[in-house]
Design a protein around this motif. Sequence first.
Motif, PDB file in Angstrom:
ATOM      1  N   ALA A  16       0.617  -1.241   0.011  1.00 22.33           N
ATOM      2  CA  ALA A  16      -0.023  -0.027   0.015  1.00 22.33           C
ATOM      3  C   ALA A  16       0.720   1.475   0.018  1.00 22.33           C
ATOM      4  O   ALA A  16       0.092   2.284  -0.355  1.00 22.33           O
ATOM      5  CB  ALA A  16      -0.907  -0.100   1.213  1.00 22.33           C
ATOM      6  N   SER A  17       2.063   1.085   0.518  1.00 17.82           N
ATOM      7  CA  SER A  17       2.979   2.408   0.471  1.00 17.82           C
ATOM      8  C   SER A  17       3.375   2.861  -0.801  1.00 17.82           C
ATOM      9  O   SER A  17       3.742   4.122  -0.860  1.00 17.82           O
ATOM     10  CB  SER A  17       4.281   2.220   1.414  1.00 17.82           C
ATOM     11  N   ILE A  18       3.441   2.135  -1.811  1.00 19.45           N
ATOM     12  CA  ILE A  18       3.883   2.551  -2.971  1.00 19.45           C
ATOM     13  C   ILE A  18       2.594   3.158  -4.093  1.00 19.45           C
ATOM     14  O   ILE A  18       2.903   3.483  -5.275  1.00 19.45           O
ATOM     15  CB  ILE A  18       4.619   1.325  -3.942  1.00 19.45           C
ATOM     16  N   LEU A  19       1.358   3.098  -3.548  1.00 14.61           N
ATOM     17  CA  LEU A  19       0.214   3.635  -4.271  1.00 14.61           C
ATOM     18  C   LEU A  19       0.658   5.113  -4.646  1.00 14.61           C
ATOM     19  O   LEU A  19       0.985   5.908  -3.735  1.00 14.61           O
ATOM     20  CB  LEU A  19      -1.036   3.574  -3.605  1.00 14.61           C
ATOM     21  N   GLY A  20       0.104   5.550  -5.612  1.00 14.56           N
ATOM     22  CA  GLY A  20       0.233   6.905  -6.041  1.00 14.56           C
ATOM     23  C   GLY A  20      -0.742   7.980  -5.085  1.00 14.56           C
ATOM     24  O   GLY A  20      -1.640   7.307  -4.374  1.00 14.56           O
ATOM     25  N   PRO A  21      -0.822   9.051  -5.469  1.00 16.22           N
ATOM     26  CA  PRO A  21      -1.423  10.054  -4.631  1.00 16.22           C
ATOM     27  C   PRO A  21      -3.009   9.884  -4.873  1.00 16.22           C
ATOM     28  O   PRO A  21      -3.276   9.381  -6.072  1.00 16.22           O
ATOM     29  CB  PRO A  21      -0.993  11.353  -4.813  1.00 16.22           C
ATOM     30  N   ASN A  33      -1.776   2.045  -8.931  1.00 18.91           N
ATOM     31  CA  ASN A  33      -0.900   1.076  -8.414  1.00 18.91           C
ATOM     32  C   ASN A  33       0.204   0.427  -9.441  1.00 18.91           C
ATOM     33  O   ASN A  33      -0.049  -0.053 -10.296  1.00 18.91           O
ATOM     34  CB  ASN A  33      -1.623  -0.224  -8.130  1.00 18.91           C
ATOM     35  N   PRO A  34       1.799   0.528  -8.987  1.00 17.28           N
ATOM     36  CA  PRO A  34       2.498  -0.119  -9.855  1.00 17.28           C
ATOM     37  C   PRO A  34       2.920  -1.520  -9.869  1.00 17.28           C
ATOM     38  O   PRO A  34       3.755  -1.984 -10.640  1.00 17.28           O
ATOM     39  CB  PRO A  34       3.527   0.919  -9.662  1.00 17.28           C
ATOM     40  N   THR A  35       2.174  -2.270  -8.918  1.00 16.54           N
ATOM     41  CA  THR A  35       2.511  -3.618  -8.708  1.00 16.54           C
ATOM     42  C   THR A  35       1.728  -4.496  -9.805  1.00 16.54           C
ATOM     43  O   THR A  35       0.470  -4.453  -9.760  1.00 16.54           O
ATOM     44  CB  THR A  35       2.026  -3.888  -7.249  1.00 16.54           C
ATOM     45  N   GLY A  36       2.679  -5.216 -10.500  1.00 14.39           N
ATOM     46  CA  GLY A  36       1.884  -6.109 -11.408  1.00 14.39           C
ATOM     47  C   GLY A  36       0.945  -5.287 -12.601  1.00 14.39           C
ATOM     48  O   GLY A  36       1.425  -4.461 -13.143  1.00 14.39           O
ATOM     49  N   THR A  37       0.039  -5.834 -12.615  1.00 18.46           N
ATOM     50  CA  THR A  37      -0.940  -5.218 -13.755  1.00 18.46           C
ATOM     51  C   THR A  37      -1.627  -4.005 -12.787  1.00 18.46           C
ATOM     52  O   THR A  37      -2.233  -3.023 -13.458  1.00 18.46           O
ATOM     53  CB  THR A  37      -2.093  -5.987 -14.169  1.00 18.46           C
ATOM     54  N   GLY A  38      -1.423  -4.056 -11.342  1.00 20.80           N
ATOM     55  CA  GLY A  38      -2.123  -2.893 -10.843  1.00 20.80           C
ATOM     56  C   GLY A  38      -3.772  -3.072 -10.730  1.00 20.80           C
ATOM     57  O   GLY A  38      -4.378  -2.095  -9.736  1.00 20.80           O
ATOM     58  N   VAL A  39      -4.146  -3.964 -11.165  1.00 20.19           N
ATOM     59  CA  VAL A  39      -5.757  -3.903 -11.123  1.00 20.19           C
ATOM     60  C   VAL A  39      -6.158  -5.686 -10.930  1.00 20.19           C
ATOM     61  O   VAL A  39      -5.104  -6.788 -10.819  1.00 20.19           O
ATOM     62  CB  VAL A  39      -6.435  -3.921 -12.414  1.00 20.19           C
ATOM     63  N   VAL A  60      -4.829  -2.890  -4.518  1.00 20.01           N
ATOM     64  CA  VAL A  60      -4.577  -2.540  -3.314  1.00 20.01           C
ATOM     65  C   VAL A  60      -5.584  -1.360  -2.994  1.00 20.01           C
ATOM     66  O   VAL A  60      -5.593  -0.383  -3.456  1.00 20.01           O
ATOM     67  CB  VAL A  60      -3.330  -2.321  -2.949  1.00 20.01           C
ATOM     68  N   THR A  61      -6.453  -1.568  -1.960  1.00 18.38           N
ATOM     69  CA  THR A  61      -7.270  -0.487  -1.696  1.00 18.38           C
ATOM     70  C   THR A  61      -7.236   0.013  -0.003  1.00 18.38           C
ATOM     71  O   THR A  61      -6.644   0.697   0.496  1.00 18.38           O
ATOM     72  CB  THR A  61      -8.895  -0.692  -1.943  1.00 18.38           C
ATOM     73  N   SER A  62      -7.970  -0.946   0.892  1.00 18.46           N
ATOM     74  CA  SER A  62      -7.815  -0.906   2.313  1.00 18.46           C
ATOM     75  C   SER A  62      -6.785  -1.337   2.700  1.00 18.46           C
ATOM     76  O   SER A  62      -6.118  -1.066   3.890  1.00 18.46           O
ATOM     77  CB  SER A  62      -9.302  -1.579   2.889  1.00 18.46           C
ATOM     78  N   GLY A  63      -6.057  -2.405   2.193  1.00 13.83           N
ATOM     79  CA  GLY A  63      -4.700  -3.052   2.452  1.00 13.83           C
ATOM     80  C   GLY A  63      -5.167  -4.439   3.204  1.00 13.83           C
ATOM     81  O   GLY A  63      -4.366  -5.406   3.173  1.00 13.83           O
ATOM     82  N   ILE A  64      -6.262  -4.703   3.381  1.00 15.43           N
ATOM     83  CA  ILE A  64      -6.846  -5.833   3.894  1.00 15.43           C
ATOM     84  C   ILE A  64      -7.206  -6.656   2.671  1.00 15.43           C
ATOM     85  O   ILE A  64      -7.511  -6.045   1.613  1.00 15.43           O
ATOM     86  CB  ILE A  64      -8.176  -5.739   4.796  1.00 15.43           C
ATOM     87  N   GLU A  65      -7.060  -7.894   2.767  1.00 10.87           N
ATOM     88  CA  GLU A  65      -7.211  -8.935   1.438  1.00 10.87           C
ATOM     89  C   GLU A  65      -8.032 -10.111   1.708  1.00 10.87           C
ATOM     90  O   GLU A  65      -7.919 -10.864   2.676  1.00 10.87           O
ATOM     91  CB  GLU A  65      -5.815  -9.290   0.982  1.00 10.87           C
ATOM     92  N   GLY A  66      -8.857 -10.126   0.895  1.00  5.94           N
ATOM     93  CA  GLY A  66      -9.684 -11.319   0.990  1.00  5.94           C
ATOM     94  C   GLY A  66     -11.148 -11.021   0.635  1.00  5.94           C
ATOM     95  O   GLY A  66     -11.708 -10.122   1.147  1.00  5.94           O
ATOM     96  N   ALA A  67     -11.983 -12.252   0.587  1.00  6.34           N
ATOM     97  CA  ALA A  67     -13.505 -12.114   0.413  1.00  6.34           C
ATOM     98  C   ALA A  67     -14.027 -12.669   1.808  1.00  6.34           C
ATOM     99  O   ALA A  67     -13.297 -13.266   2.612  1.00  6.34           O
ATOM    100  CB  ALA A  67     -14.137 -12.995  -0.620  1.00  6.34           C
ATOM    101  N   TRP A  68     -15.218 -12.279   2.111  1.00  2.21           N
ATOM    102  CA  TRP A  68     -15.753 -12.706   3.460  1.00  2.21           C
ATOM    103  C   TRP A  68     -16.614 -14.001   3.427  1.00  2.21           C
ATOM    104  O   TRP A  68     -16.720 -14.658   4.423  1.00  2.21           O
ATOM    105  CB  TRP A  68     -16.815 -11.601   3.867  1.00  2.21           C
TER     106      TRP A  68
END
Length: 724
Positions: free
Chosen positions: A278-283, A299-305, A310-318
């Motif tokens: 999350a720290s490398i996300l753009g403004p 988001n420069p990571t991989g495809t970025g999508v 990366v949004t909240s930083g939490i990952e996964g479905a409920w």
Amino acid sequence: MENLKHSSGDISQCPFHGGNTTNETNNDWWPNSLNLDILHQHDTKVNPLGEEFNYHEALKSLNVQALKEDVTKLMTDSQDWWPADWGHYGGLMIRLSWHSAGSYRVSDGRGGGGTGNQRFAPLNSWPDNASLDKARRLLWPIKKKYGDKLSWADLIILAGTIAYESMGLKTYGFAFGRTDIWQPEKDTYWGNEKEWLAPSDERYNDVEDASTMENPLAAVQMGLIYVNPEGVNGKSDPAKTALHIRETFARMAMDDEETAALTAGGHTVGKAHGNGDASILGPEPEAAPIENQGFGWSNPTGTGVGRDTVTSGIEGAWTTEPTKWDNGFFDLLFGYEWELTKSPAGATQWAPINIKEEDKPVDVEDPSIRLNPMMTDADMAMKVDPIYREICEKFSKDHQYFSETFARAWFKLTHRDMGPKVRYYGPDVPSEDLIWQDPIPIGKKEYDVNLVKEKISNTDLTIAELVSTAWDSARTYRGSDMRGGANGARIRLAPQKDWAGNEPERLAKVLNVLTPIATEFGISIADTIVLAGNVGVEKAIKNAGFNTTVPFTTGRGDATDEMTDAASFEPLEPVADGYRNWLKQEYIVSPEEMMLDKTQLLGLTAPEMTILIGGMRVLGTNYGGTKHGVFTDNEGALTNDFFVNLTDMGNTWKSVGEGLYEIRDRKTDAFKWSATSVDLVFGSNSILRSYAEVFAQDDNKEKFVHAFVKAWAKVMNADRFDVK
């Protein structure tokens, strides 16, 4: 602007500063000066649709069925530039709607989804709203197609509702009628913090006691909609989180069952995104470079999508099937034990212990891959807190009950700030009257108004009593969520009849006189109270030597105790009223600033505020009959004396402490009048003084009377959406 070079070779500065210099505004230079900006917003000049445009008229030509079909198709029309999780945008659109509506707080009625304010700063750039810029762009083709017949505010809320329907929920209904604004709402106070997600301690007297959150705030940290999903101040403690959830949702006008339903229902579909750094996300959008064209958080990571989002930083479905409305949330929450873990982005979240492979949701891109579900601290609170657990266990055993409860709570969440039902439009408006809509029956419209006025005029009630009672009835209105106002005559019901600001003894006296008159003519007490105020104003106009009739529209109804959610009206209780020169107690905020806040909620302009203050003073409507600001020897006559004597240079002004002042004769030092800071600000503030001087002029005595009547009628009719 192009930079120019001096002959010396130095680059000159552009003469337009445009916000790039310090101390460039008056409020920077003079921070203690009363800032009137709150009253200068949403001017018609900023509306590209023009003054004549009426959204509710435009809605009549909207093809609602075609629109709903288009929004439904959008849900599964995945775009390469922002692919849908599992091929369905439902989770994203629900979050868009939720975060738009969820900013509402009952304390001052501000926030919410009723104006499309999520398009503007600061909401469009809150950390909690990351990636919702993409959701709005996905909706743009639909907005473009339906144009002025469909507001952004309506479309944003509709998108989430259709998303639920497309995934299997039978929704409770939907109403169009939200009108867009065209610039940020600077009047909404979101907190004093100077950084996003500053520790919660900054807005609590004691963060251990959730009820000590600063009013009128309803979210635990700057930039969040409600609570921190990782726990209070990011420290996991589901039991403590539950207490903050309860307080936060109560400030959003939700009870425990509605809160549990919304938490579980909101997390029955979709997923959280934190598969990266999350720290490398753009403004955020407001800080992003111009070539981003309003997009933020690149988001420069991989495809970025997709799975790299990366949004909240939490990952996964409920849940196991995140695009299906089911009881999966409860199945996993209660079906497994959970342990603390970290997301790839480093966020704290909960993971199931020894989960069966078939209970894992599949990857958003590759259905052959199954991944762990997760729960947040807010989700675990539903399991740990005994009250929430009991409710959720009931939901888990009765899917139909859960679905119906959630559907109603979702409707309330997304319509709470729309005001009375008369503002609702469309084929899916529920027929049921809900108590949180503050229902009011239709009153009698055809009767002889002049006969009623004559009856009122012949009573022993004074001008001050007539005008004050009508004002107190109408002043509860707030344009933030269209609640309150004179319609319904709730001033005669609990809790309003007992509010200190309504002077219960004086109120009871007036109602005892007016109620039999209403009964005699078979009309509402609400109409009678407003008519009585008009009678008082008209008497004062005659006392000033003029003859003008105050406009009046019949048809107000009388609400009953059964139609009134007394607890929900508590936040409407006035704690100050500059118009009646009253302050319940001393506050950190100045009386003048509190006057501006009330003025903005009433929908009044700065000139209208000035006019009403000047008129109310000479009518003798001060709380308790005090003489502060009554700059006249002819009390009860609607003269311009307040302004004449305020600006008279034959006077001197002297502070006598505790916000009180004396006005004395400059030559003899003889005492003339007393005043409060609210009175004197109309002479000290350069903008307000300019208005005061207009109405102090010798040629504007009659102009003042007509201006007062117009402003008075505006307040009395502020809540009459049935005739607008």
